[in-house]
Design a protein around this motif. Structure first.
Motif, PDB file in Angstrom:
ATOM      1  N   UNK A 129       0.799  -1.214   0.000  1.00  0.00           N
ATOM      2  CA  UNK A 129       0.000   0.000   0.000  1.00  0.00           C
ATOM      3  C   UNK A 129       0.838   1.274   0.000  1.00  0.00           C
ATOM      4  N   UNK A 130       2.123   1.190   0.383  1.00  0.00           N
ATOM      5  CA  UNK A 130       2.908   2.402   0.586  1.00  0.00           C
ATOM      6  C   UNK A 130       4.143   2.503  -0.294  1.00  0.00           C
ATOM      7  N   UNK A 131       4.652   1.407  -0.800  1.00  0.00           N
ATOM      8  CA  UNK A 131       5.944   1.387  -1.477  1.00  0.00           C
ATOM      9  C   UNK A 131       5.780   1.141  -2.974  1.00  0.00           C
ATOM     10  N   UNK A 132       6.519   1.904  -3.772  1.00  0.00           N
ATOM     11  CA  UNK A 132       6.593   1.654  -5.203  1.00  0.00           C
ATOM     12  C   UNK A 132       8.056   1.379  -5.540  1.00  0.00           C
ATOM     13  N   UNK A 133       8.314   0.285  -6.220  1.00  0.00           N
ATOM     14  CA  UNK A 133       9.668  -0.060  -6.657  1.00  0.00           C
ATOM     15  C   UNK A 133       9.625  -0.314  -8.155  1.00  0.00           C
ATOM     16  N   UNK A 134      10.444   0.418  -8.892  1.00  0.00           N
ATOM     17  CA  UNK A 134      10.531   0.246 -10.334  1.00  0.00           C
ATOM     18  C   UNK A 134      11.994  -0.003 -10.699  1.00  0.00           C
ATOM     19  N   UNK A 135      12.298   0.036 -11.958  1.00  0.00           N
ATOM     20  CA  UNK A 135      13.653  -0.245 -12.426  1.00  0.00           C
ATOM     21  C   UNK A 135      14.671   0.701 -11.802  1.00  0.00           C
ATOM     22  N   UNK A 136      14.337   1.974 -11.733  1.00  0.00           N
ATOM     23  CA  UNK A 136      15.275   2.986 -11.248  1.00  0.00           C
ATOM     24  C   UNK A 136      14.871   3.610  -9.916  1.00  0.00           C
ATOM     25  N   UNK A 137      13.602   3.475  -9.523  1.00  0.00           N
ATOM     26  CA  UNK A 137      13.082   4.220  -8.378  1.00  0.00           C
ATOM     27  C   UNK A 137      12.612   3.295  -7.254  1.00  0.00           C
ATOM     28  N   UNK A 138      12.763   3.795  -6.050  1.00  0.00           N
ATOM     29  CA  UNK A 138      12.135   3.201  -4.869  1.00  0.00           C
ATOM     30  C   UNK A 138      11.591   4.363  -4.058  1.00  0.00           C
ATOM     31  N   UNK A 139      10.288   4.325  -3.772  1.00  0.00           N
ATOM     32  CA  UNK A 139       9.663   5.464  -3.111  1.00  0.00           C
ATOM     33  C   UNK A 139       8.658   4.965  -2.088  1.00  0.00           C
ATOM     34  N   UNK A 140       8.723   5.485  -0.886  1.00  0.00           N
ATOM     35  CA  UNK A 140       7.835   5.075   0.199  1.00  0.00           C
ATOM     36  C   UNK A 140       6.889   6.215   0.539  1.00  0.00           C
ATOM     37  N   UNK A 141       5.607   5.952   0.411  1.00  0.00           N
ATOM     38  CA  UNK A 141       4.610   6.962   0.756  1.00  0.00           C
ATOM     39  C   UNK A 141       4.548   7.185   2.263  1.00  0.00           C
ATOM     40  N   UNK A 142       4.815   6.112   3.023  1.00  0.00           N
ATOM     41  CA  UNK A 142       4.722   6.210   4.476  1.00  0.00           C
ATOM     42  C   UNK A 142       5.844   7.048   5.067  1.00  0.00           C
ATOM     43  N   UNK A 143       7.081   6.830   4.605  1.00  0.00           N
ATOM     44  CA  UNK A 143       8.232   7.546   5.161  1.00  0.00           C
ATOM     45  C   UNK A 143       8.628   8.759   4.326  1.00  0.00           C
ATOM     46  N   UNK A 144       8.005   8.907   3.137  1.00  0.00           N
ATOM     47  CA  UNK A 144       8.305  10.016   2.212  1.00  0.00           C
ATOM     48  C   UNK A 144       9.766   9.976   1.764  1.00  0.00           C
ATOM     49  N   UNK A 145      10.321   8.785   1.612  1.00  0.00           N
ATOM     50  CA  UNK A 145      11.695   8.619   1.157  1.00  0.00           C
ATOM     51  C   UNK A 145      11.716   8.277  -0.333  1.00  0.00           C
ATOM     52  N   UNK A 146      12.735   8.804  -1.036  1.00  0.00           N
ATOM     53  CA  UNK A 146      12.893   8.561  -2.465  1.00  0.00           C
ATOM     54  C   UNK A 146      14.328   8.129  -2.738  1.00  0.00           C
ATOM     55  N   UNK A 147      14.482   7.059  -3.532  1.00  0.00           N
ATOM     56  CA  UNK A 147      15.791   6.603  -3.964  1.00  0.00           C
ATOM     57  C   UNK A 147      15.783   6.483  -5.490  1.00  0.00           C
ATOM     58  N   UNK A 148      16.823   7.023  -6.117  1.00  0.00           N
ATOM     59  CA  UNK A 148      16.998   6.901  -7.564  1.00  0.00           C
ATOM     60  C   UNK A 148      18.292   6.151  -7.810  1.00  0.00           C
ATOM     61  N   UNK A 149      18.173   4.999  -8.460  1.00  0.00           N
ATOM     62  CA  UNK A 149      19.336   4.132  -8.693  1.00  0.00           C
ATOM     63  C   UNK A 149      20.098   3.866  -7.392  1.00  0.00           C
ATOM     64  N   UNK A 150      19.338   3.672  -6.320  1.00  0.00           N
ATOM     65  CA  UNK A 150      19.917   3.344  -5.021  1.00  0.00           C
ATOM     66  C   UNK A 150      20.402   4.524  -4.209  1.00  0.00           C
ATOM     67  N   UNK A 151      20.383   5.730  -4.772  1.00  0.00           N
ATOM     68  CA  UNK A 151      20.856   6.922  -4.073  1.00  0.00           C
ATOM     69  C   UNK A 151      19.677   7.720  -3.514  1.00  0.00           C
ATOM     70  N   UNK A 152      19.745   8.136  -2.240  1.00  0.00           N
ATOM     71  CA  UNK A 152      18.625   8.880  -1.653  1.00  0.00           C
ATOM     72  C   UNK A 152      18.530  10.291  -2.204  1.00  0.00           C
ATOM     73  N   UNK A 153      17.314  10.779  -2.335  1.00  0.00           N
ATOM     74  CA  UNK A 153      17.043  12.176  -2.692  1.00  0.00           C
ATOM     75  C   UNK A 153      16.553  12.849  -1.425  1.00  0.00           C
ATOM     76  N   UNK A 154      17.321  13.822  -0.921  1.00  0.00           N
ATOM     77  CA  UNK A 154      17.099  14.318   0.432  1.00  0.00           C
ATOM     78  C   UNK A 154      16.313  15.619   0.516  1.00  0.00           C
ATOM     79  N   UNK A 155      16.137  16.305  -0.578  1.00  0.00           N
ATOM     80  CA  UNK A 155      15.553  17.646  -0.486  1.00  0.00           C
ATOM     81  C   UNK A 155      14.254  17.787  -1.266  1.00  0.00           C
ATOM     82  N   UNK A 156      13.413  16.767  -1.199  1.00  0.00           N
ATOM     83  CA  UNK A 156      12.130  16.804  -1.890  1.00  0.00           C
ATOM     84  C   UNK A 156      11.117  17.605  -1.078  1.00  0.00           C
ATOM     85  N   UNK A 157      10.412  18.529  -1.723  1.00  0.00           N
ATOM     86  CA  UNK A 157       9.308  19.206  -1.068  1.00  0.00           C
ATOM     87  C   UNK A 157       8.080  18.298  -1.111  1.00  0.00           C
ATOM     88  N   UNK A 158       7.059  18.564  -0.275  1.00  0.00           N
ATOM     89  CA  UNK A 158       5.870  17.700  -0.273  1.00  0.00           C
ATOM     90  C   UNK A 158       5.216  17.547  -1.637  1.00  0.00           C
TER      91      UNK A 158
END
Length: 230
Positions: A129-158
């Motif tokens: 219900x909360x996590x999307x994982x694709x070829x390049x992306x991993x994104x958690x709706x619950x924790x609001x975390x984003x990873x691109x090619x395994x690297x975290x993106x730290x400065x995303x606005x809502x």
């Protein structure tokens, strides 16, 4: 909801406070930019409403400082300026939306509800219900975390997060700017298409996708997300 309002016009503050009371919103009002910025750092806030022109420290500087420290609180700018470049500048500094003075309190309340609304749609390529994982992306709706090619993106606005999450749910589908305003921002009548364009520009830059164009502009229509394009 706990909202900090940094606005030097006391009449505007009184008007906003009246509507906050009707909506059950806990608001705190500060009339100096520097004092407001210091107050912002003292507590956690659900929303910041920020005037453009302020004594002590202007709203654009406050917005930039907040985003540089990776704070992801939603920000709505209040501005008496009607120049398109000024509105775009506020968005580029990290504001999620803006309201131009003079404004209707009902219009402001619509923006507040829209900018604080989390993406509610489910589906797409979700693993749960909360996590999307694709070829390049991993994104958690619950924790609001984003990873691109395994690297975290730290400065995303809502709203950048919500926009990315929406596109990942709907790969290869083309959406107009009006549709994105309605589905991601949650409003239609009050929307401004430039808001979408600026957020797409910021999203592309932060995700480092200029070389790998996951987000494509469909001329005359809008945007789509496609990981199959290399």
């Amino acid at each position: 909801m706990k909202v900090l309002v940094i606005e030097d016009n006391e009449s505007v503050c009184s008007m906003i406070e009246m509507f906050f009371n009707k909506e059950g919103i806990q608001g705190e009002f500060i009339h100096d930019g520097l004092k407001g910025y210091e107050r912002f750092k003292e507590e956690s806030w659900d929303l910041l409403i920020l005037d453009w022109m302020l004594p002590g420290m202007d709203g654009i500087t406050i917005c930039r400082k907040i985003r540089e420290s990776h704070e992801d609180v939603p920000i709505i700018m209040l501005t008496a300026k009607d120049q398109e470049s000024d509105q775009v500048l506020g968005l580029e500094m990290g504001a999620d939306d803006y309201v131009t003075k003079p404004f209707s309190p009902l219009a402001l309340m619509a923006r507040i509800k829209a900018v604080t609304r989390r993406a509610k749609n489910t589906g797409g390529k979700e693993v749960d219900d909360e996590m999307i994982i694709t070829k390049h992306f991993k994104i958690s709706k619950q924790t609001r975390e984003v990873f691109v090619n395994g690297q975290p993106v730290l400065n995303m606005t809502p709203k950048e997060f919500d926009l990315l999450y929406f596109f990942l749910q709907h790969p290869k589908q083309v959406f107009s700017r009006e549709q994105l305003l309605d589905r991601v921002w949650g409003y239609e009548f009050y929307g401004d298409e430039r808001t979408v364009d600026v957020h797409m520009k910021r999203l592309r830059k932060k995700l480092g996708t200029e070389v790998q164009p996951f987000f494509q502009t469909v001329w005359g229509v809008g945007y789509k997300f496609d990981e199959t394009v290399e």
